[in-house]
Write a protein that holds these residues in place. Structure first.
Motif, PDB file in Angstrom:
ATOM      1  N   GLY A  39       0.811  -1.214   0.000  1.00 39.32           N
ATOM      2  CA  GLY A  39       0.000   0.000   0.000  1.00 39.32           C
ATOM      3  C   GLY A  39       0.839   1.256   0.000  1.00 39.32           C
ATOM      4  O   GLY A  39       0.298   2.368  -0.039  1.00 39.32           O
ATOM      5  N   GLY A  40       2.174   1.117   0.051  1.00 41.73           N
ATOM      6  CA  GLY A  40       3.059   2.272  -0.022  1.00 41.73           C
ATOM      7  C   GLY A  40       3.203   2.778  -1.444  1.00 41.73           C
ATOM      8  O   GLY A  40       2.737   2.161  -2.400  1.00 41.73           O
ATOM      9  N   LYS A  41       3.884   3.908  -1.601  1.00 36.81           N
ATOM     10  CA  LYS A  41       3.946   4.568  -2.907  1.00 36.81           C
ATOM     11  C   LYS A  41       4.648   3.727  -3.959  1.00 36.81           C
ATOM     12  O   LYS A  41       4.214   3.665  -5.121  1.00 36.81           O
ATOM     13  CB  LYS A  41       4.600   5.944  -2.799  1.00 36.81           C
ATOM     14  CG  LYS A  41       6.074   5.943  -2.480  1.00 36.81           C
ATOM     15  CD  LYS A  41       6.620   7.355  -2.364  1.00 36.81           C
ATOM     16  CE  LYS A  41       8.129   7.343  -2.202  1.00 36.81           C
ATOM     17  NZ  LYS A  41       8.625   6.454  -1.130  1.00 36.81           N
ATOM     18  N   GLU A  73      -3.496   2.759   9.796  1.00 36.32           N
ATOM     19  CA  GLU A  73      -4.853   2.411   9.365  1.00 36.32           C
ATOM     20  C   GLU A  73      -5.154   2.934   7.970  1.00 36.32           C
ATOM     21  O   GLU A  73      -5.815   2.257   7.171  1.00 36.32           O
ATOM     22  CB  GLU A  73      -5.875   2.973  10.364  1.00 36.32           C
ATOM     23  CG  GLU A  73      -5.846   2.292  11.730  1.00 36.32           C
ATOM     24  CD  GLU A  73      -6.895   2.856  12.665  1.00 36.32           C
ATOM     25  OE1 GLU A  73      -7.713   3.694  12.202  1.00 36.32           O
ATOM     26  OE2 GLU A  73      -6.907   2.473  13.850  1.00 36.32           O
ATOM     27  N   GLU A  74      -4.670   4.152   7.653  1.00 39.60           N
ATOM     28  CA  GLU A  74      -4.939   4.729   6.341  1.00 39.60           C
ATOM     29  C   GLU A  74      -4.358   3.871   5.224  1.00 39.60           C
ATOM     30  O   GLU A  74      -4.928   3.783   4.136  1.00 39.60           O
ATOM     31  CB  GLU A  74      -4.344   6.142   6.258  1.00 39.60           C
ATOM     32  CG  GLU A  74      -4.914   7.137   7.264  1.00 39.60           C
ATOM     33  CD  GLU A  74      -4.053   7.265   8.510  1.00 39.60           C
ATOM     34  OE1 GLU A  74      -3.951   8.394   9.032  1.00 39.60           O
ATOM     35  OE2 GLU A  74      -3.485   6.230   8.956  1.00 39.60           O
ATOM     36  N   VAL A  75      -3.218   3.254   5.493  1.00 46.03           N
ATOM     37  CA  VAL A  75      -2.547   2.455   4.464  1.00 46.03           C
ATOM     38  C   VAL A  75      -3.294   1.140   4.228  1.00 46.03           C
ATOM     39  O   VAL A  75      -3.476   0.713   3.079  1.00 46.03           O
ATOM     40  CB  VAL A  75      -1.082   2.194   4.857  1.00 46.03           C
ATOM     41  CG1 VAL A  75      -0.389   1.325   3.811  1.00 46.03           C
ATOM     42  CG2 VAL A  75      -0.328   3.517   5.014  1.00 46.03           C
ATOM     43  N   LEU A 206      -2.752   7.710  -3.677  1.00 38.46           N
ATOM     44  CA  LEU A 206      -1.900   7.188  -2.614  1.00 38.46           C
ATOM     45  C   LEU A 206      -2.607   7.323  -1.272  1.00 38.46           C
ATOM     46  O   LEU A 206      -3.558   8.094  -1.138  1.00 38.46           O
ATOM     47  CB  LEU A 206      -0.584   7.972  -2.554  1.00 38.46           C
ATOM     48  CG  LEU A 206       0.419   7.841  -3.698  1.00 38.46           C
ATOM     49  CD1 LEU A 206       1.610   8.749  -3.435  1.00 38.46           C
ATOM     50  CD2 LEU A 206       0.870   6.400  -3.878  1.00 38.46           C
ATOM     51  N   PRO A 207      -2.132   6.614  -0.246  1.00 40.07           N
ATOM     52  CA  PRO A 207      -2.663   6.844   1.102  1.00 40.07           C
ATOM     53  C   PRO A 207      -2.472   8.301   1.505  1.00 40.07           C
ATOM     54  O   PRO A 207      -1.458   8.932   1.168  1.00 40.07           O
ATOM     55  CB  PRO A 207      -1.813   5.906   1.974  1.00 40.07           C
ATOM     56  CG  PRO A 207      -1.349   4.834   1.048  1.00 40.07           C
ATOM     57  CD  PRO A 207      -1.140   5.511  -0.280  1.00 40.07           C
ATOM     58  N   SER A 208      -3.415   8.816   2.246  1.00 37.78           N
ATOM     59  CA  SER A 208      -3.414  10.246   2.588  1.00 37.78           C
ATOM     60  C   SER A 208      -2.217  10.659   3.437  1.00 37.78           C
ATOM     61  O   SER A 208      -1.841  11.835   3.453  1.00 37.78           O
ATOM     62  CB  SER A 208      -4.708  10.591   3.339  1.00 37.78           C
ATOM     63  OG  SER A 208      -4.826   9.812   4.530  1.00 37.78           O
ATOM     64  N   ILE A 209      -1.588   9.719   4.141  1.00 37.35           N
ATOM     65  CA  ILE A 209      -0.502  10.110   5.049  1.00 37.35           C
ATOM     66  C   ILE A 209       0.766  10.534   4.302  1.00 37.35           C
ATOM     67  O   ILE A 209       1.703  11.031   4.932  1.00 37.35           O
ATOM     68  CB  ILE A 209      -0.166   8.997   6.059  1.00 37.35           C
ATOM     69  CG1 ILE A 209       0.362   7.743   5.381  1.00 37.35           C
ATOM     70  CG2 ILE A 209      -1.369   8.672   6.910  1.00 37.35           C
ATOM     71  CD1 ILE A 209       0.849   6.700   6.374  1.00 37.35           C
ATOM     72  N   TYR A 210       0.806  10.362   2.980  1.00 36.87           N
ATOM     73  CA  TYR A 210       1.939  10.861   2.211  1.00 36.87           C
ATOM     74  C   TYR A 210       1.893  12.380   2.053  1.00 36.87           C
ATOM     75  O   TYR A 210       2.873  12.976   1.604  1.00 36.87           O
ATOM     76  CB  TYR A 210       1.971  10.211   0.828  1.00 36.87           C
ATOM     77  CG  TYR A 210       2.648   8.858   0.813  1.00 36.87           C
ATOM     78  CD1 TYR A 210       4.020   8.740   1.001  1.00 36.87           C
ATOM     79  CD2 TYR A 210       1.909   7.694   0.607  1.00 36.87           C
ATOM     80  CE1 TYR A 210       4.643   7.508   0.979  1.00 36.87           C
ATOM     81  CE2 TYR A 210       2.530   6.452   0.579  1.00 36.87           C
ATOM     82  CZ  TYR A 210       3.903   6.365   0.772  1.00 36.87           C
ATOM     83  OH  TYR A 210       4.518   5.133   0.750  1.00 36.87           O
ATOM     84  N   TYR A 211       0.767  12.988   2.384  1.00 36.36           N
ATOM     85  CA  TYR A 211       0.614  14.430   2.269  1.00 36.36           C
ATOM     86  C   TYR A 211       0.440  15.035   3.670  1.00 36.36           C
ATOM     87  O   TYR A 211       0.028  14.346   4.604  1.00 36.36           O
ATOM     88  CB  TYR A 211      -0.591  14.760   1.384  1.00 36.36           C
ATOM     89  CG  TYR A 211      -0.487  14.114   0.020  1.00 36.36           C
ATOM     90  CD1 TYR A 211       0.351  14.643  -0.966  1.00 36.36           C
ATOM     91  CD2 TYR A 211      -1.198  12.956  -0.283  1.00 36.36           C
ATOM     92  CE1 TYR A 211       0.463  14.036  -2.206  1.00 36.36           C
ATOM     93  CE2 TYR A 211      -1.091  12.339  -1.530  1.00 36.36           C
ATOM     94  CZ  TYR A 211      -0.256  12.879  -2.480  1.00 36.36           C
ATOM     95  OH  TYR A 211      -0.135  12.275  -3.707  1.00 36.36           O
ATOM     96  N   SER A 212       0.765  16.308   3.802  1.00 32.67           N
ATOM     97  CA  SER A 212       0.808  16.921   5.132  1.00 32.67           C
ATOM     98  C   SER A 212      -0.559  16.890   5.804  1.00 32.67           C
ATOM     99  O   SER A 212      -1.599  17.073   5.176  1.00 32.67           O
ATOM    100  CB  SER A 212       1.327  18.358   5.033  1.00 32.67           C
ATOM    101  OG  SER A 212       0.383  19.202   4.416  1.00 32.67           O
TER     102      SER A 212
END
Length: 303
Positions: A39-41, A73-75, A206-212
């Motif tokens: 689920g990572g970039k 959890e987001e991933v 992408l999962p939202s945690i990649y952005y601030s």
């Protein structure tokens, strides 16, 4: 979508073409390939390339996630949504199952990234996978820079640098003995910046945690970590509300965030362009254990 220089676009097209060629080579040469997907970039770009390589036919490979149980959890939600959206097949090897039946023992520091090796090798053996795609890139870490695109592993899943083969003129040698397998890295020649520019060009989610975003974090060894089932903070570590993002995702106990205002692709690309640290060097505590931490784990069978 951001504007990208023509030469950068040409480079992305060449990298995409190489990766698609590798996917098709493996499909024709091996019997039971599998794609590692977290689920990572990087693994998301890998799946995107696989979809393009075989369109309009479905991806002819199973996906495998070695789940530490300490994921964000987001991933995990993103992973499940992507699998459902494209009708992909997913196998999940839960590290917790290996801990519960005694095949693994929880580490004192709570970090489970090093515990992924045994479930990975057991899953490869159980499913008789003979080629295993991964999203590793040579710019991530010095040990990964030694990898070939086709990386032979012995019957114990171990990496032996002296047995790696030359790769000239895009010719890949997948020969292996019974019980051995080959790790395949279609993103070997990509950089972190290439990945982000490609995500921008292809409009890849992408999962939202990649952005601030705002998150409660605490500082440990120069990295911002977040609370979770892995424990923390320790006495003396103060929880603070920060605007952060993740450059890489993995086991939450050892994956740090960076302070960042980069809330969209253009800002992330600008930030990565200016960075002097690789994402693993900046945000992965497990790679700081020793100078040879990653190489030692690769010799044991880790990716």
């Amino acid at each position: 979508m951001t504007s990208t220089l023509p030469q950068a676009q040409d480079n992305l097209t060449a990298l995409e073409s190489e990766a698609i060629h590798i996917f098709r080579e493996v499909a024709g040469e091996f019997d039971r390939p599998v794609v590692l997907f977290s689920g990572g970039k990087d693994s998301t770009v890998l799946v995107h390339l696989a979809l393009k390589a075989f369109w309009p036919a479905p991806v002819p490979f199973t996906l495998l996630h070695v789940d530490t149980g300490h994921n964000f959890e987001e991933v995990i939600s993103f992973r499940d949504d992507l699998i459902a959206k494209h009708g992909l097949r997913l196998e999940v090897a839960h590290v917790q199952d290996w801990i519960d039946d005694g095949r693994l023992t929880e580490r004192p520091d709570g970090t489970r990234n090093p515990l992924q090796t045994v479930p990975l090798l057991d899953s490869i053996t159980a499913h008789k996978f003979d080629a295993v795609f991964g999203g590793g890139r040579r710019d991530e870490e010095r040990a990964r820079a030694k990898e070939r695109i086709f990386s032979l592993r012995n019957a114990f899943g171990q990496w032996e640098p002296k047995r790696q083969r030359p790769e000239l003129w895009n010719l890949y040698n997948g020969r292996h003995r019974p019980g051995e397998h080959v790790r395949v890295f279609p993103l070997s020649n990509w950089t972190e910046l290439d990945i982000w520019r490609y995500i921008d060009r292809e409009n890849i989610e992408l999962p939202s945690i990649y952005y601030s975003h705002e998150r409660d974090v605490y500082l440990r060894d120069g990295m911002w970590l977040t609370e979770g089932p892995w424990g923390g903070p320790k006495p003396g570590e103060t929880v603070q509300r920060k605007v952060i993002r993740y450059r890489t995702v993995g086991d939450g106990s050892c994956t740090g965030a960076v302070e960042s205002e980069a809330a969209d692709l253009a800002a992330v690309i600008a930030e990565v362009s200016a960075s002097r640290l690789t994402e693993r060097g900046a945000t992965r505590a497990d790679d700081r254990l020793s100078e040879a931490a990653m190489e030692d784990r690769k010799r044991e069978g880790y990716f």
